[in-house]
Design a protein around this motif. Structure first.
Motif, PDB file in Angstrom:
ATOM      1  N   CYS A  43       0.860  -1.220  -0.172  1.00  0.00           N
ATOM      2  CA  CYS A  43       0.135  -0.500   0.295  1.00  0.00           C
ATOM      3  C   CYS A  43       0.726   1.008   0.410  1.00  0.00           C
ATOM      4  CB  CYS A  43      -0.447   0.413   1.337  1.00  0.00           C
ATOM      5  SG  CYS A  43      -2.469  -1.011   1.277  1.00  0.00           S
ATOM      6  N   ASN A  55     -11.131   9.094   0.039  1.00  0.00           N
ATOM      7  CA  ASN A  55      -9.566   9.512   0.476  1.00  0.00           C
ATOM      8  C   ASN A  55      -8.801  10.900   0.031  1.00  0.00           C
ATOM      9  OD1 ASN A  55      -8.566   7.259  -0.262  1.00  0.00           O
ATOM     10  ND2 ASN A  55      -8.224   7.012  -2.573  1.00  0.00           N
ATOM     11  N   TYR A  77      -9.126  12.611   4.124  1.00  0.00           N
ATOM     12  CA  TYR A  77      -7.542  11.965   4.450  1.00  0.00           C
ATOM     13  C   TYR A  77      -7.147  13.352   4.067  1.00  0.00           C
ATOM     14  CZ  TYR A  77      -9.661   8.315   6.905  1.00  0.00           C
ATOM     15  OH  TYR A  77     -10.057   7.689   7.575  1.00  0.00           O
ATOM     16  N   LYS A 125      -4.512   2.736   0.611  1.00  0.00           N
ATOM     17  CA  LYS A 125      -5.943   2.029   2.158  1.00  0.00           C
ATOM     18  C   LYS A 125      -5.324   0.943   2.327  1.00  0.00           C
ATOM     19  CE  LYS A 125      -6.613   6.643   3.040  1.00  0.00           C
ATOM     20  NZ  LYS A 125      -6.154   7.658   1.630  1.00  0.00           N
ATOM     21  N   THR A 134      -3.755  -0.380  11.881  1.00  0.00           N
ATOM     22  CA  THR A 134      -3.198   1.253  11.369  1.00  0.00           C
ATOM     23  C   THR A 134      -2.242   1.954  12.017  1.00  0.00           C
ATOM     24  OG1 THR A 134      -5.515   1.402  12.799  1.00  0.00           O
ATOM     25  CG2 THR A 134      -5.425   1.345  10.757  1.00  0.00           C
ATOM     26  N   GLN A 181      -1.970   4.279   8.764  1.00  0.00           N
ATOM     27  CA  GLN A 181      -2.818   3.590   7.785  1.00  0.00           C
ATOM     28  C   GLN A 181      -4.149   4.002   8.306  1.00  0.00           C
ATOM     29  OE1 GLN A 181      -3.449   2.395   5.003  1.00  0.00           O
ATOM     30  NE2 GLN A 181      -2.266   1.064   4.009  1.00  0.00           N
TER      31      GLN A 181
END
Length: 846
Positions: free
Chosen positions: A120, A178, A181, A192, A249, A253
């Motif tokens: 990722c 997206n 973020y 992600k 995460t 993440q």
């Protein structure tokens, strides 16, 4: 853009998985790039020379490897020449940052040392490159992102833990998240982590999914962890899942979870287990969990509303749709984009994915044909999934890929490619080209773990899997998938997705439990396969799988446990296992407070009555099912429609089937029932609605399955018969196997031709064979057979007709029996023939 993957051979358990996610077009990886017969240092130099990104997997063994040191030296040389412009260093397997060369120290990325996380992060660099080079579609959902931004612009202790984005596939849900973020949390990975939940998944499946993106486990370890998880109290389960989500995460993440049908319960509320997990997530950082759902919850508790940021995504406004359409047309170098936008925007506006697919469809059309073929192109753009797949009719490899994904549910790219390669006429180059084509059309979805089919294409792809053109050809590929995990080492660490494939393969081989790792196979897996086998009419296997699933319902939600009972009951009814069916019906008492339990109990009871030939009792039970919030259940609607149709109440039947058809126009059983009801109105009605009926028949033809083909032929023959074109009806029937519906229609044709005696004889034989039927549809056809038999006998004489009515009265629903009694009473009055005392008593006149 090209990534060079520098690593020790000891780290291939991670690097190989990263390469699988990136693919050969994006990176140099020794096994795939270098030729062992040539001078290796020279090949390494050339690969580094054409790479833009140097990726170092800095494990303890890599940092002490002479090969890696040589690559580092060459990379540094290329770096100084500015040929390599970017570097990324991932610390894995006991590597120390202090051991990383000084020139790379600033490029160390703190990331979870798993292949999914590293992939990722690397793909995020690719996404940034795409954006910088103008390859990323523009963003137009500014109002929605502002609403989300406002919801997360609060003090840390009031932050939502979860985003829930609701809207149809292709509306741009991930793009919206997206963008949020990127604005508010720019340090997070742009790409992600993501996975999807299947129908009937629960917190147990979510637990294993999160394990799969953070750990390599052996089957024994996964079984032990699953067993330990199942032994926890509910709140302890939720907390443990949250601990793993936080771990996954931790290093910048977030986690996308496509919750599908598993996210909301039967009442449209977020599933209890999912809500329990959401409430345990921390509120002081950023929303770590992003739920994607087609449906919006109809209710959120006050407590949930505090931690879930819910956003319904509407269609893109027309002006923005036109701008996006124009962008794609320019991107694909299509001439006269403004004119094309005006011509075709009405067919695609509102849905970014449809706009992209439409632009790619138009890119395949010769410019001179755009105006001439406008209607055909427009129809192709707005067509259903099976029509979309027509664009790939000549691409056998693409269809094989879709069928294999349909078989698997989800599959890793490497497993997919290897299974297709096992077919004699396939090669890797063509497979990769077809795979890229399917991705570009949006016909398959890919995340950091696996490949799947979007929901709107699932039925069409399954139809491919069962079609005569592909079913036999795919057998070696399916065998490869099953055998690939046949000899898996239960103690060797591997990906959780590989273990899940092993579980599915075991179930397909009839192995419902594995000694020593009994917790490995989940009941949700059994249930998904049970539905598949039920659709294939393998009711025995379906029953056994549902039995296993329900026995282990501790790992199922209540909703899914009821679904296991549903298919177990349906299978028992099909097999005429009345003792087992009684056991299923009694099991619904374990779910006393559930309206769904009451509905399914009534539905299965009515279904069994219908198969047994007790149509009046079936109508009572299925009406109860309908009144227990079953108004939107297409299966209940279809059953009720059939019962009203067979009784002659065509208006009620039509209203019911219209509702079912509106809810799912891709179900061949619903479509066929709709046609039968319309034709039952008679010749003039059929002639008036002929174009609509032909359109429904074409839908059946597009089904691509053997059943769809048989159904379309049968309905075409029925249309010819009702319209009076007997020769055409006979022509169609001659091409078909002599199944019960074909025999009934042939007898009806004999009646219409005045051949009453042979029709009566053929129908009498058919009645005997149907009465002795013990499985499948059993007595379902008896009213239609007996109705035609009475009509044939009445053609010989009124006395013969009434005699057959008396003999067959027990096989007819009350309404149909009354219809025939009234008809014969009228006939006696019309002909002035005097019925006997016994006949009068039977007709209810004395």
């Amino acid at each position: 853009m090209k990534f060079f993957l520098s690593h020790s051979s000891a780290d291939k358990h991670i690097v190989e998985k990263v390469y699988e996610q990136l693919g050969a077009s994006l990176c140099h990886y020794d096994v795939a790039t270098f030729d062992n017969t040539s001078f290796l240092p020279e090949q390494i130099y050339e690969a580094l020379n054409e790479s833009t990104h140097f990726i170092l997997f800095a494990s303890k063994k890599a940092l002490s490897s002479n090969w890696v040191k040589g690559e580092l030296k060459t990379a540094f040389s290329q770096w100084m020449k500015a040929k390599i412009r970017h570097a990324m260093v991932f610390i894995i397997d006991e590597g120390e940052r202090s051991e990383v060369p000084q020139w790379l120290q600033d490029y160390v990325i703190i990331e979870h040392p798993s292949a999914a996380h590293i992939s990722c992060r690397i793909l995020s660099a690719f996404d940034n490159w795409e954006s910088e080079n103008g390859n990323e579609p523009p963003f137009y959902r500014h109002q929605e992102v502002m609403q989300l931004e406002k919801a997360v612009s609060v003090e840390p202790n009031k932050l939502p833990t979860t985003l829930m984005l609701c809207g149809i596939d292709g509306y741009g849900r991930k793009q919206l998240a997206n963008e949020l973020y990127k604005r508010r949390y720019p340090g997070l990975s742009k790409r992600k982590l993501m996975f999807s939940l299947e129908n009937h998944d629960s917190e147990v499946n979510l637990f294993r999914h999160v394990l799969g993106i953070t750990s390599l486990l052996s089957p024994v370890e996964l079984s032990n962890k699953t067993r330990e998880f199942l032994n926890l109290q509910q709140t302890e389960r939720y907390k443990l899942v949250v601990d793993y989500i936080i771990d996954a995460t931790r290093a910048g993440q977030a986690l996308y979870v496509d919750v599908g049908a598993a996210g909301l319960d039967d009442n449209g509320k977020i599933s209890d287990w999912l809500e329990g997990i959401i409430h345990q997530l921390p509120r002081n950082t950023y929303p770590r969990l992003i739920l994607i759902s087609a449906r919006k919850p109809i209710y959120l508790s006050a407590q949930s509303a505090e931690v879930i940021c819910l956003q319904k995504i509407e269609p893109l406004p027309k002006e923005e749709s036109k701008l996006l359409f124009s962008w794609w047309l320019n991107k694909l170098n299509i001439s006269s984009p403004l004119e094309i936008v005006d011509d075709f925007i009405e067919y695609v506006d509102g849905r970014p994915k449809s706009i992209e697919i439409a632009a790619r469809t138009l890119a395949t059309v010769e410019p001179s044909q755009l105006s001439k073929q406008h209607l055909n192109i427009a129809n192709d753009i707005q067509a259903q999934a099976s029509e979309l797949l027509k664009a790939l009719e000549s691409n056998r490899t693409a269809n094989l890929i879709l069928a294999i994904i349909a078989y698997s549910g989800y599959i890793s790219e490497v497993d997919l490619i290897e299974s297709i390669k096992s077919l004699p006429d396939q090669n890797e180059i063509e497979i990769n080209k077809s795979l890229a084509l399917l991705i570009s059309y949006g016909f398959i979805l890919q995340d950091s773990i696996s490949i799947k089919i979007p929901s709107y294409l699932k039925r069409a792809a399954r139809n491919l899997l069962n079609s005569s053109d592909y079913k036999n050809a795919l057998e070696p590929a399916i065998a490869h998938l099953i055998n690939a995990n046949k000899n898996i080492d239960l103690n060797e660490k591997t990906n959780v997705s590989t273990i899940e494939d092993f579980c599915i393969a075991s179930l397909r081989k009839g192995q419902h439990s594995i000694i020593g790792v009994e917790s490995l196979i989940l009941p949700s897996q059994c249930l998904r396969l049970a539905k598949e086998y039920y659709d294939k009419q393998d009711y025995s296997t379906s029953f056994e799988l549902c039995e296993t699933a329900y026995r282990n319902r501790l790992a199922l939600t209540d909703e899914s446990a009821l679904e296991a009972l549903r298919f177990k009951g349906l299978s028992a009814a099909r097999l005429n296992k009345q003792i087992e069916l009684a056991d299923v019906l009694s099991s619904f008492s374990h779910h006393k407070n559930s309206i769904k339990s009451k509905r399914l109990h009534a539905f299965i009871t009515g279904f069994n009555y219908r198969l047994s030939g007790d149509f009046d009792s079936a109508l009572v039970a299925l009406t109860n099912a309908y009144n227990s919030k079953g108004e939107g259940d297409i299966h209940i609607l279809r059953e009720l429609c059939f019962l009203h149709y067979i009784s002659g109440d065509l208006n009620t039947a039509e209203n019911l089937i219209k509702t079912a058809f509106k809810n799912t126009d891709s179900n061949s059983y619903i479509t066929q029932m709709y046609i039968k009801v319309l034709l039952a109105h008679g010749k003039s009605y059929a002639e008036h609605e002929e174009q609509f009926i032909l359109g429904l028949i074409n839908r059946l033809e597009n089904d691509r399955t053997r059943r769809g083909n048989v159904a379309s032929l049968m309905m075409r023959a029925e249309l010819y018969f009702v319209s009076g074109n007997i020769s055409a009806a006979n022509g169609v029937l001659e091409s078909m196997a002599d199944a019960t519906p074909v025999k009934i229609l042939k007898a009806k044709i004999q009646i219409k031709e005045g051949k009453f005696a042979p029709a009566r004889e053929n129908l009498s034989k058919l009645k005997v064979s149907t009465a002795s039927s013990q499985e499948g549809q059993r007595q379902t056809s008896m009213p239609e057979i007996c109705g035609a038999l009475i009509e044939a006998a009445a053609g010989i004489s009124l006395s013969d007709g009434l005699h057959e009515l008396e003999r067959n009265a027990k096989h007819l629903p009350a309404k149909l029996l009354n219809y025939w009694k009234n008809l014969f009473t009228q006939e006696f009055a019309f002909t002035q023939k005097k019925p006997t005392t016994g006949q009068l008593k039977f007709l209810g006149k004395i």
